[in-house]
Enzyme design. Structure first.
Site, PDB file in Angstrom:
ATOM      1  N   ASP A 265       0.816  -1.211   0.000  1.00 28.40           N
ATOM      2  CA  ASP A 265       0.000   0.000   0.000  1.00 28.40           C
ATOM      3  C   ASP A 265       0.849   1.259   0.000  1.00 28.40           C
ATOM      4  OD1 ASP A 265       0.726  -0.896   2.614  1.00 28.40           O
ATOM      5  OD2 ASP A 265      -0.621   0.587   3.488  1.00 28.40           O
TER       6      ASP A 265
ATOM      7  N   GLU B  26       0.026  -1.287   5.757  1.00 26.01           N
ATOM      8  CA  GLU B  26       1.140  -0.835   6.599  1.00 26.01           C
ATOM      9  C   GLU B  26       1.008   0.639   6.938  1.00 26.01           C
ATOM     10  OE1 GLU B  26       5.142   0.936   7.440  1.00 26.01           O
ATOM     11  OE2 GLU B  26       3.745   1.390   5.810  1.00 26.01           O
TER      12      GLU B  26
END
Length: 383
Positions: A82, A144
């Site tokens: 991400d 994350e």
């Protein structure tokens, strides 16, 4: 088949072109499913077994584990899929189009940290994975940038215990073996509203918060006195008061006041210990005003992390790079992967580019990163 794998720059381009933004705001948050599919197909083409793991509690997010080789131990290469959201008005290039200019590769996630997967895939072209003596694992995680839900869930559920792991966050290829953690809390005080002309008829939440802040600042001083780790540039736990709001009018007794604060603990400090210290610090206010003070997490806490400085992984990487390991103040998924095996944080690109408009990775990292990945695979999976 390896000949089905696109060229390095096309892999990179496809990763950047596939949005996978993580955000606490639902309107901005995106699934990483398309990116996971891309990675899964490429690793399958290289002969890896691939498992895609839905991550509970997320908005359609997934982890991917690609594995090759048999037996115990081996090497885990990990990273997150991400990115943070982007400010469209501050980018001068399309964030989702990989653009090369003046020795730099521009795009959202070029440094932090989609590019790491392009480097891994490119390095594996020259590795005969059928001859691995120990297994090689590639982990791609979700979320994350917000909750670290992907790494947390993987660490909680996997039976894997590799010999060691490397997380490819942008460290400018300087190995990191420790970092601080992060705890963020909301302190809320519920008072009793009333007309300001008669203060005795209410309970002013701002005044109670003033008392609470005094105790919190005393805790900050105590943390600085009690805990030290000299390798850090700021060698003690920090405590920051970041946001406060209370009341709605000058002629009303404030009924509610809220303070947001964070603590960045050193490696080795437990989250339970810190929560206990905070509760002890606020106990005088809670005892004087029962039921009016609450403490809640703003985000899931991240513990501090440390890889033993004498571990073989540290020795091998320091020798390969000719550089000593460092400690840093920012957070990564390392505390969760470290519960499985000794872990280093090491990857191309600069942390100074993370979360910035016109994010880029300098092309000077391409050759040494590819060489490093090849070397660590040979060292930990071929012997």
């Amino acid at each position: 088949m390896k000949n089905k794998l696109p060229p390095f720059i096309e892999i990179y381009r496809a990763l950047i072109a596939t949005p996978s933004i993580s955000a606490t705001e639902e309107a901005l948050d995106q699934s990483n499913a398309d990116l996971i599919t891309l990675l899964a197909d490429w690793f399958k083409d290289l002969g890896f077994n691939v498992e895609v793991q839905p991550v509970p509690g997320t908005r359609n997010k997934f982890n991917m584990l690609a594995s090759c080789g048999q037996g115990a131990g081996g090497l885990l290469l990990a990273g997150h899929t991400d990115t943070v959201p982007f400010d469209d008005g501050r980018w001068t290039r399309d964030p989702f189009t990989l653009t090369e200019h003046d020795g730099k590769l521009y795009g959202l996630g070029t440094a932090d940290m989609k590019g790491f997967f392009a480097f891994i895939l490119d390095a594996l072209r020259d590795v005969d994975v059928t001859k691995l003596a120990k297994p090689l694992y590639i982990l791609a995680t979700a979320d994350e940038e917000t909750s670290m839900a992907g790494a947390r869930y993987f660490a909680e559920t996997t039976a894997l215990r590799p010999d060691c792991a490397i997380i490819g966050e942008p460290t400018s290829l300087q190995p990191v073996r420790a970092h601080k953690g992060h705890i963020s809390n909301a302190i809320r005080i519920q008072g009793q509203s009333g007309h300001s002309s008669d203060p005795a008829r209410g309970v002013n939440a701002i005044e109670l918060m003033h008392d609470a802040i005094g105790h919190i600042l005393q805790l900050r001083d105590n943390l600085k006195e009690r805990y030290h780790y000299d390798a850090f540039t700021v060698p003690y736990p920090t405590l920051n008061l970041g946001h406060i709001h209370g009341g709605d009018a000058s002629n009303r007794i404030c009924a509610c006041c809220e303070l947001h604060m964070d603590i960045r603990p050193l490696p080795g400090m437990t989250l339970n210990e810190l929560n206990g210290l905070l509760n002890d610090a606020l106990a005088p206010v809670s005892e004087r005003w029962p039921g009016r003070l609450t403490v809640d997490e703003l985000h899931p806490p991240i513990p501090g992390y440390e890889c033993p400085p004498n571990h073989k992984l540290v020795e091998v990487v320091e020798k390969l790079l000719g550089a000593k390991t460092e400690v840093v103040n920012y957070c990564t998924e390392a505390p969760f992967i470290q519960t499985l095996c000794p872990t280093l944080v090491l990857g191309p690109g600069s942390i100074n580019q993370a979360h910035q408009p016109d994010e880029y990775l300098e092309t000077r990292f391409i050759k040494p990163t590819r060489e490093l990945i090849t070397q660590v695979i040979h060292h930990f999976c071929w012997h």
